[in-house]
Design a protein around this motif. Structure first.
Motif, PDB file in Angstrom:
ATOM      1  N   LYS B 217      54.338  49.884  41.883  1.00 12.56           N
ATOM      2  CA  LYS B 217      54.275  51.201  42.530  1.00 12.56           C
ATOM      3  C   LYS B 217      52.949  51.489  43.210  1.00 12.56           C
ATOM      4  O   LYS B 217      52.881  52.321  44.103  1.00 12.56           O
ATOM      5  N   SER B 218      51.887  50.851  42.780  1.00 12.23           N
ATOM      6  CA  SER B 218      50.561  51.275  43.222  1.00 12.23           C
ATOM      7  C   SER B 218      50.212  50.792  44.620  1.00 12.23           C
ATOM      8  O   SER B 218      50.410  49.635  44.962  1.00 12.23           O
ATOM      9  N   THR B 219      49.657  51.700  45.428  1.00 10.47           N
ATOM     10  CA  THR B 219      49.041  51.291  46.694  1.00 10.47           C
ATOM     11  C   THR B 219      47.527  51.184  46.504  1.00 10.47           C
ATOM     12  O   THR B 219      46.795  50.908  47.447  1.00 10.47           O
ATOM     13  N   ILE B 220      47.070  51.418  45.288  1.00  9.85           N
ATOM     14  CA  ILE B 220      45.655  51.304  44.929  1.00  9.85           C
ATOM     15  C   ILE B 220      45.470  49.934  44.267  1.00  9.85           C
ATOM     16  O   ILE B 220      46.357  49.483  43.543  1.00  9.85           O
ATOM     17  N   PRO B 221      44.319  49.275  44.493  1.00  6.78           N
ATOM     18  CA  PRO B 221      44.105  48.002  43.806  1.00  6.78           C
ATOM     19  C   PRO B 221      44.189  48.159  42.281  1.00  6.78           C
ATOM     20  O   PRO B 221      43.737  49.159  41.729  1.00  6.78           O
ATOM     21  N   VAL B 222      44.785  47.170  41.631  1.00  3.08           N
ATOM     22  CA  VAL B 222      45.007  47.195  40.188  1.00  3.08           C
ATOM     23  C   VAL B 222      44.262  46.016  39.554  1.00  3.08           C
ATOM     24  O   VAL B 222      44.305  44.910  40.092  1.00  3.08           O
ATOM     25  N   ILE B 223      43.578  46.268  38.445  1.00  2.67           N
ATOM     26  CA  ILE B 223      43.048  45.153  37.654  1.00  2.67           C
ATOM     27  C   ILE B 223      43.846  45.113  36.366  1.00  2.67           C
ATOM     28  O   ILE B 223      43.943  46.110  35.670  1.00  2.67           O
ATOM     29  N   LYS B 224      44.418  43.962  36.081  1.00  2.00           N
ATOM     30  CA  LYS B 224      45.402  43.967  35.006  1.00  2.00           C
ATOM     31  C   LYS B 224      45.300  42.747  34.098  1.00  2.00           C
ATOM     32  O   LYS B 224      44.632  41.764  34.392  1.00  2.00           O
ATOM     33  N   HIS B 225      46.034  42.862  33.055  1.00  2.00           N
ATOM     34  CA  HIS B 225      46.128  41.811  32.062  1.00  2.00           C
ATOM     35  C   HIS B 225      47.588  41.792  31.636  1.00  2.00           C
ATOM     36  O   HIS B 225      48.031  42.687  30.926  1.00  2.00           O
ATOM     37  N   TYR B 226      48.341  40.822  32.151  1.00  2.00           N
ATOM     38  CA  TYR B 226      49.763  40.791  31.798  1.00  2.00           C
ATOM     39  C   TYR B 226      49.963  40.392  30.346  1.00  2.00           C
ATOM     40  O   TYR B 226      50.518  41.109  29.556  1.00  2.00           O
ATOM     41  N   LYS B 227      49.529  39.193  30.016  1.00  2.00           N
ATOM     42  CA  LYS B 227      49.702  38.760  28.639  1.00  2.00           C
ATOM     43  C   LYS B 227      48.840  37.536  28.377  1.00  2.00           C
ATOM     44  O   LYS B 227      48.287  36.941  29.296  1.00  2.00           O
ATOM     45  N   GLY B 228      48.727  37.210  27.124  1.00  2.00           N
ATOM     46  CA  GLY B 228      47.921  36.050  26.749  1.00  2.00           C
ATOM     47  C   GLY B 228      48.802  35.005  26.092  1.00  2.00           C
ATOM     48  O   GLY B 228      49.132  35.105  24.922  1.00  2.00           O
ATOM     49  N   VAL B 229      49.216  34.027  26.906  1.00  2.00           N
ATOM     50  CA  VAL B 229      49.944  32.891  26.341  1.00  2.00           C
ATOM     51  C   VAL B 229      48.917  31.757  26.277  1.00  2.00           C
ATOM     52  O   VAL B 229      48.714  31.033  27.246  1.00  2.00           O
ATOM     53  N   CYS B 230      48.225  31.674  25.139  1.00  2.00           N
ATOM     54  CA  CYS B 230      47.077  30.773  25.021  1.00  2.00           C
ATOM     55  C   CYS B 230      47.482  29.469  24.332  1.00  2.00           C
ATOM     56  O   CYS B 230      48.322  29.464  23.444  1.00  2.00           O
ATOM     57  N   HIS B 231      46.847  28.382  24.790  1.00  2.00           N
ATOM     58  CA  HIS B 231      47.161  27.051  24.281  1.00  2.00           C
ATOM     59  C   HIS B 231      45.942  26.408  23.637  1.00  2.00           C
ATOM     60  O   HIS B 231      44.816  26.641  24.055  1.00  2.00           O
ATOM     61  N   THR B 232      46.212  25.554  22.653  1.00  2.00           N
ATOM     62  CA  THR B 232      45.184  24.624  22.199  1.00  2.00           C
ATOM     63  C   THR B 232      45.777  23.225  22.344  1.00  2.00           C
ATOM     64  O   THR B 232      46.885  22.958  21.863  1.00  2.00           O
ATOM     65  N   TYR B 233      45.036  22.374  23.042  1.00  2.00           N
ATOM     66  CA  TYR B 233      45.486  20.992  23.230  1.00  2.00           C
ATOM     67  C   TYR B 233      44.637  20.080  22.343  1.00  2.00           C
ATOM     68  O   TYR B 233      43.409  20.063  22.448  1.00  2.00           O
TER      69      TYR B 233
END
Lengths: 418, 418
Positions: B217-233
């Protein structure tokens, strides 16, 4: 293949290519740029032949002379394109710069490292030289680029694009590192602007309508430049001879640029002395003046500036003039009608100068100089991909550094969070 | 007043206030923060009384126990809020830092100066402590803030908000520098997200659905964090004892955080030795394991990981395990299923380590450490307003510096563009 599948394939390829392009070292990227510059020069006649098709179609479609001029590629413009690419070779590669780093009490070594953004989409209008410029800058900064030019320059763009991919191939780089959307239907843009899984940033270059559409439709972050409504404020403490020269330069030297002055604000205490001289000089160069009531009274017969005029980016020999009572009124005017691009004060008073630079919220704020200097080369940053009037990520001229981001690289030896 | 007018007034006031808040000096801002911290402590019982209304309403509405827990303010949580604000007082003020500067051949002095962003809108869900945290961070960086909390915490938010504005007033700052949208209808968010003339950036904090809505919806710039799917190899050259500890810490120490591990990738050469030990340890702490075929064969009876599992941010004691043939396969898996948040390699081999840190495109890339360290405090940046998985402007932990932008200030003595 339908448009959706076509765009999908391009964005997926861009993402795949971004891994190797991001890791390519400077020498390899410069070799590719060298091949691009050489390819442009050696293909001059082929490019001109394709460009001629675009020009004929534009004439047939009845496009304006100004638009056809932007479209046309001459020997000298093609030479300029090649020269532009060559200059990018000489710019320092920003990738890999260590921006910050330290060792934490627990021994973790934290480094903030400059890295390419990844996949950049450039959406632009008629000027086909953007194809080579933008692709070369993105490549130098280690990015994969997806180009979507205007339909009126499609033949020229394809001709230039062939040179780009052939250069990538000869340099041993993934040819999907630079891609051109050759489908001209508008639907392609819609799919592109929703490919947020694959594209990291969209940079639109063109008129306000194009940019507004991109901002509204995109789910990908956009870096943009709406317009340049630039002001020069002539303070009560200004050197009036300097003010006259600066205002004349800012308006007349190249009025069609975004950093040209559109409104001059004049302190009432010096209006009586300054306005007759400066308006004479401007008028003698063909500038149409639209003044507030006071300006009209002092400088004679002119069009009255209505409120809407103060929002206009004329890009032409038209200038609004407004007399203000105070520096504060000038700053408030700029806050209300300006576009956060470039604004100047002419003054000999250091307090006025510092207040203006502190409170005017623009990408570039000048003391005693022409706003026309807002430009990557003039600021000493090298070639620019555009001028951002946004505040996030990039503000003002966007050079190679602004085409990068950073990541944190952390070295440990078994640290665990407590 | 209808919702549109209500929001309009708030955004206009925010823009007006931003001029003076941006210029406020550090001492004044710190005084206001001190008053906020004191006000929170001295109003503990009033805040708890209002919070109780929210908790009762949530129980009545049948919200989950986890959600009610996030909502609840205890003496210790309120004390923590005050302590958080006090810590911000001690952070260096980023405003005014000279980032870069030089004198051009024509004598123009160009300075790139760090300045506040301007107006920041924070849209968040249930946790009312965000109200004080986010407002305090924005204020310290010279920004005006518009807060829009979740409707389930409205009473708590209003109680905290009263303390904030009273602190601004006592410190002599414009009380419109912090505003709370008290209307709880969703329409208010729509108007907010289109106020691009007044708001410079939107930071949503909450679940993926909220963030997706804001982005669309935003016409303003957004700084976001969707999710953290973190890995350890766990590389073929890993110290397996260290790998076991790191993986255990990354999964179990606080599984509900965004930097906790969701998928463990294990090189096939050490899978036979490593998997039985590590899965035993994880299972004994109640971790449910979903494995690929090979993992199942080696480590016994477990749920089979389906493709969709690899995209999940479980935020819980669930872990995917996949055996990979090469480091490249591990990097490709992370590129496909990861969220560009935090990913680690455990290895004793420097070539594997460097390749991993170069090619994994995440905000934080670790060698031999737990991904749980991705955090402003742990990185030595001070308090954070969130962790960005975007690449523009801010990446990783966002502290005070990431709440600023820059402008170019140019001093001349009459320079004209040629």
């Amino acid at each position: 293949m339908n448009t959706e599948n076509y765009v999908n394939q391009i964005v997926k390829h861009a993402k795949i290519a971004s891994r190797s392009i991001a890791s390519a070292n400077t020498a390899v990227k410069n070799t590719a740029l060298q091949y691009i510059a050489e390819g442009i020069l050696s293909s001059t006649s082929a490019i001109k032949a394709e460009n001629e098709k675009d020009v004929l179609a534009a004439q047939k479609a009845g496009l304006s002379e100004a638009m056809i001029d932007r479209l046309r590629l001459t020997d000298s413009r093609i030479g300029g394109m090649a020269e532009g690419v060559r200059q990018i070779i000489h710019l320092a590669d920003p990738v890999g710069e260590l921006l910050w780093g330290h060792t934490r009490p627990n021994g973790l070594q934290i480094q903030k490292v400059r890295v390419p953004i990844g996949v950049i989409a450039i959406i632009y209008e008629s000027r086909p030289n953007v194809t080579a410029d933008a692709a070369s800058l993105c490549l130098k900064a280690g990015n994969t680029v997806i180009l979507r030019g205007g339909k009126e320059s499609i033949h020229s763009n394809i001709a230039i694009y062939k040179i780009l991919t052939s250069a990538l191939e000869r340099a041993g780089l993934d040819t999907r590192g630079i891609q051109l959307i050759e489908l001209i239907d508008r639907e392609a843009i819609d799919y592109l602007l929703n490919a947020d899984q694959y594209i990291d940033v969209v940079i639109p270059r063109g008129g306000e309508a194009l940019i507004r559409t991109v901002v509204e439709k995109s789910t990908i972050p956009v870096i943009k430049h709406y317009k340049g409504v630039c002001h020069t404020y002539v303070d009560e403490y200004a050197d009036l001879t300097m003010a006259e020269e600066i205002c004349f330069n800012a308006k007349v030297q190249r009025p069609a640029t975004c950093n040209a002055m559109e409104t001059m604000l004049v302190h009432e205490k010096i209006a009586q002395r300054f306005l007759p001289v400066v308006t004479n000089k401007l008028r003698s160069s063909g500038v149409e003046i639209r003044g507030c009531d006071k300006t009209g009274k002092i400088a004679g017969n002119m069009k009255h500036a209505v409120e809407d005029d103060y929002y206009q980016e004329y890009l032409d020999l038209i200038l609004n003039i407004k007399v203000v009572k105070t520096l504060d009124e000038a700053i408030s005017h700029i806050a209300t009608y300006g576009s956060n691009h470039s604004d100047a004060i002419v003054t000999d008073n250091v307090n006025s100068a510092m207040k203006f630079t502190r409170e005017v919220d623009s990408a570039a704020v000048y003391v005693n100089a022409s706003t026309r200097f807002t430009d990557g080369y003039e600021f000493g940053m090298g070639a620019e991909i555009g001028i951002s009037t946004d505040k996030l990520h990039a503000r003002g001229p966007m050079g190679l550094e602004e085409l990068t981001t950073y990541k944190f690289v952390v070295f440990g030896n078994g640290q665990l969070r407590k």
